[in-house]
Design a protein around this motif. Structure first.
Motif: not given
Length: 224
Positions: A189-198, A120-121, A69-78
């Motif tokens: 909002s759910d990612a099965k194995p082998g899937v990548k979501l934003e 990102e998941i 899981y990757t969360l983008d907390l860089t500013k500015p939030f755009d």
């Protein structure tokens, strides 16, 4: 623990505060640096501060069962797209209709309240389903904790509930809200194995300095 529910009245109160800050005072011209090198250094430091660097605002990662899981907390939030823009406009309209014209938000003010980023998941290496739904993601700082809203469909419905309950609302206006609500419900909002979501997320409030970020009980780490 705070939930994703944010009272419309509280948002409207913030809108009134922002509306009262519309005027600006003339600023004194900054003193000229002694030399071009100092000017360049000052400009770099200002840019770094504007972008939120050095105070914990970064890209954070956590791994759970092989899912990253990757969360983008860089500013500015755009982070934005057509659905997000329509969502913001309807939430502004709903607040104004329920609270009155004194609480009307401009798009610029709404951007300060409804800030958007992405989670990102990456489940391409996982063996079980990964999900952002109903998982608390919290930012700790300034001796408080702040929720990242991943269940946008629930948040949007809460923000527009009183608006759509008004019997005087036109059919077109009602249908517009329902259409946007359904689009959020249909978002994966759910990612099965082998899937990548934003997944879009809402950042409604943040500390001045980020001390830690949590994905459920897992502490997320700054991405290197």
């Amino acid at each position: 623990m705070r939930t994703t529910r944010i009272a419309v009245a509280a948002v409207a109160a913030l809108a009134l505060t922002l509306a009262g800050c519309g005027g600006s005072q003339p600023e004194e011209a900054p003193a000229s640096p002694a030399d071009p090198t100092e000017a360049a250094t000052n400009a770099a430091e200002d840019t770094k501060e504007d972008l939120g660097q050095g105070n914990g605002f970064a890209v954070y990662e956590a791994t759970d069962g092989g899912t990253v899981y990757t969360l983008d907390l860089t500013k500015p939030f755009d982070y934005t797209n057509d659905l997000i823009e329509r969502t913001n406009k309807l939430m502004i309209k709903a607040i104004t209709a329920v609270e009155g014209e004194d609480a009307e938000l401009t798009e610029e003010q709404a951007e300060q309240i409804f800030q958007w980023s992405s989670l990102e998941i990456d489940n391409t290496q996982g063996s079980a389903e990964g999900s952002a739904s109903m998982v608390p993601i919290q930012v700790v700082g300034d001796e408080m904790q702040y929720d990242i809203i991943t269940d946008v469909d629930m948040f949007f419905d809460e923000m527009t509930m009183d608006y759509t309950d008004d019997e005087s609302l036109s059919s077109d206006a009602y249908n517009e809200v329902i259409e946007v609500s359904n689009e959020w419900i249909d978002q994966d909002s759910d990612a099965k194995p082998g899937v990548k979501l934003e997944v879009p997320v809402i950042i409604s409030d943040m500390p001045e300095t980020v001390e830690s970020v949590w994905f459920g009980d897992i502490e997320m780490q700054p991405k290197k």
